[in-house]
Structures are given as structure tokens and as C-alpha cells.
Design a protein around this motif. Structure first.
Motif, PDB file in Angstrom:
ATOM      1  N   TRP A 150      44.026 163.257  90.197  1.00 13.92           N
ATOM      2  CA  TRP A 150      43.381 162.926  91.466  1.00 13.92           C
ATOM      3  C   TRP A 150      43.150 161.429  91.663  1.00 13.92           C
ATOM      4  O   TRP A 150      42.720 161.010  92.728  1.00 13.92           O
ATOM      5  N   TRP A 151      43.427 160.634  90.650  1.00 15.27           N
ATOM      6  CA  TRP A 151      43.103 159.201  90.718  1.00 15.27           C
ATOM      7  C   TRP A 151      43.803 158.524  91.884  1.00 15.27           C
ATOM      8  O   TRP A 151      45.011 158.650  92.072  1.00 15.27           O
ATOM      9  N   ASP A 152      43.033 157.799  92.681  1.00 16.14           N
ATOM     10  CA  ASP A 152      43.551 157.024  93.799  1.00 16.14           C
ATOM     11  C   ASP A 152      42.651 155.807  93.950  1.00 16.14           C
ATOM     12  O   ASP A 152      41.494 155.938  94.361  1.00 16.14           O
ATOM     13  N   PRO A 153      43.128 154.604  93.589  1.00 14.11           N
ATOM     14  CA  PRO A 153      42.270 153.419  93.667  1.00 14.11           C
ATOM     15  C   PRO A 153      41.728 153.149  95.073  1.00 14.11           C
ATOM     16  O   PRO A 153      40.704 152.505  95.220  1.00 14.11           O
ATOM     17  N   SER A 154      42.383 153.692  96.099  1.00 11.32           N
ATOM     18  CA  SER A 154      41.857 153.494  97.455  1.00 11.32           C
ATOM     19  C   SER A 154      40.619 154.348  97.703  1.00 11.32           C
ATOM     20  O   SER A 154      39.948 154.190  98.718  1.00 11.32           O
ATOM     21  N   LYS A 155      40.286 155.221  96.766  1.00  7.72           N
ATOM     22  CA  LYS A 155      39.092 156.065  96.863  1.00  7.72           C
ATOM     23  C   LYS A 155      38.037 155.622  95.849  1.00  7.72           C
ATOM     24  O   LYS A 155      37.196 156.399  95.413  1.00  7.72           O
ATOM     25  N   MET A 156      38.114 154.360  95.461  1.00  2.83           N
ATOM     26  CA  MET A 156      37.106 153.762  94.585  1.00  2.83           C
ATOM     27  C   MET A 156      36.740 152.426  95.189  1.00  2.83           C
ATOM     28  O   MET A 156      37.617 151.630  95.537  1.00  2.83           O
ATOM     29  N   TRP A 157      35.439 152.198  95.336  1.00  2.00           N
ATOM     30  CA  TRP A 157      34.966 150.977  95.972  1.00  2.00           C
ATOM     31  C   TRP A 157      34.137 150.190  94.985  1.00  2.00           C
ATOM     32  O   TRP A 157      33.436 150.743  94.139  1.00  2.00           O
ATOM     33  N   VAL A 158      34.235 148.869  95.103  1.00  2.00           N
ATOM     34  CA  VAL A 158      33.448 147.957  94.284  1.00  2.00           C
ATOM     35  C   VAL A 158      32.744 146.977  95.208  1.00  2.00           C
ATOM     36  O   VAL A 158      33.195 146.729  96.331  1.00  2.00           O
TER      37      VAL A 158
END
Length: 167
Positions: free
Chosen positions: A70-78
Motif C-alpha cells: 500500500w505504500w505511496d509517498p504521495s499519501k505521507m505528509w511531512v
């Protein structure tokens, strides 16, 4: 050793969430160069918690995120300080994970973290607004999360955002 009970909470997304801007912080999507900064944020964020967490390596990060279907860097915010004088470090982060099997998944709040020196300044709310909007835009109308009951401030925060026990 006694395990701390886990709180399972959920929230209905009845209408499109609005992104909350916070002028103190710049929120952006995660990029691969953020891994070490994310690990440092994780260490800072959980250092004072009653139920601590062990230090992680880049391998741990890969196991938790990049090696997951399921990993998607566009679904992780910093989040970073919204200032040119700030050093290169993260002040907050959250990820939208998908749990279950690929044919039957549910969106889950994953690793919401805010550095202790910027807590109670609206950063966590802003990060959550980005996550909830992404979940809503993907067609999800309910979102879940888990937190340890020992993390009382986190539980109060989630309840204030409208998350309820999903028992």
C-alpha cells in the motif's frame, strides 16, 4: 510483561474535509530523501512517552513503509518550519495506510507525529486535514486509527477531531 491496551477509533467523513493551513508550518508530501529526517522526528516525538518505542533504522522504515503493497509517498505528509532560518529537520508527519487485503482495504491513520517543541500549535490538526482530504478524495467515507491507551494526550486529540471508539 503487560501489554498496554490499544484504542481503536474511527471517524465518518460525511463531507469533504477542508485542509487547514497553518502559517507557521509548511506541509508537503514525503520524498525519499526524508527518511533519515523522519527517523529523527520519530525519536524526538516518542522520547518522553510513558510507553516508549525503540529507535529505528532505515531498514525498519523500509519494512514499515516502502516494502508494503500500500505504500505511496504521495499519501505521507511531512511538516517543516515555514521560515528560511530553519534547519533541515521535520517537525511533524503522518501517513495514510491501507489495511486489509488489496480486495478489501480500509484507510488508516499511520504514524502521526509532532515534535514536542511545536505541539499544541495546530500542526497535528493540519496534518490530519491533509490525510482526511486524501482519504475522502479516494472515495473513503470512514477512516480508522489505533493508538495506545497510555498515550492519553493522543487519545484526547483524536476524540477532539471526532474519532470515536469503533467497538
Amino acid at each position: 510483561m503487560t501489554m498496554t491496551p490499544v484504542l481503536q477509533l474511527s471517524k465518518q467523513l460525511a463531507e469533504m474535509p477542508q485542509v487547514l493551513d497553518n502559517k507557521r508550518f509548511a506541509i508537503r508530501q514525503f520524498v525519499s530523501g526524508d527518511v533519515q529526517l523522519w527517523l529523527e522526528l520519530r525519536d524526538q516525538s516518542f522520547a518522553r512517552e510513558q510507553l516508549g518505542v525503540r529507535k529505528w533504522t532505515q531498514f525498519d522504515f523500509a519494512t514499515e513503509f516502502t516494502h508494503r503493497w500500500w505504500w505511496d509517498p504521495s499519501k505521507m505528509w511531512v511538516a517543516e518550519a515555514n521560515s528560511e532560518q530553519s534547519s533541515a529537520r521535520l517537525l511533524g508527519s503522518v501517513a495514510l495506510a491501507m489495511r486489509g487485503q488489496p480486495s478489501n482495504v480500509k484507510p488508516v491513520v499511520h504514524w502521526l507525529m509532532v515534535s514536542p517543541e511545536v505541539r499544541r500549535q495546530g500542526l497535528a490538526r493540519s496534518l490530519m486535514s491533509h490525510l482526511e482530504l486524501a482519504a475522502y478524495e479516494a472515495g473513503n467515507r470512514e477512516i480508522w486509527l489505533e493508538t495506545h491507551s497510555a498515550w492519553r494526550a493522543a487519545a484526547r486529540f483524536y476524540h477532539a477531531l471526532g474519532y470515536c471508539s469503533s467497538d
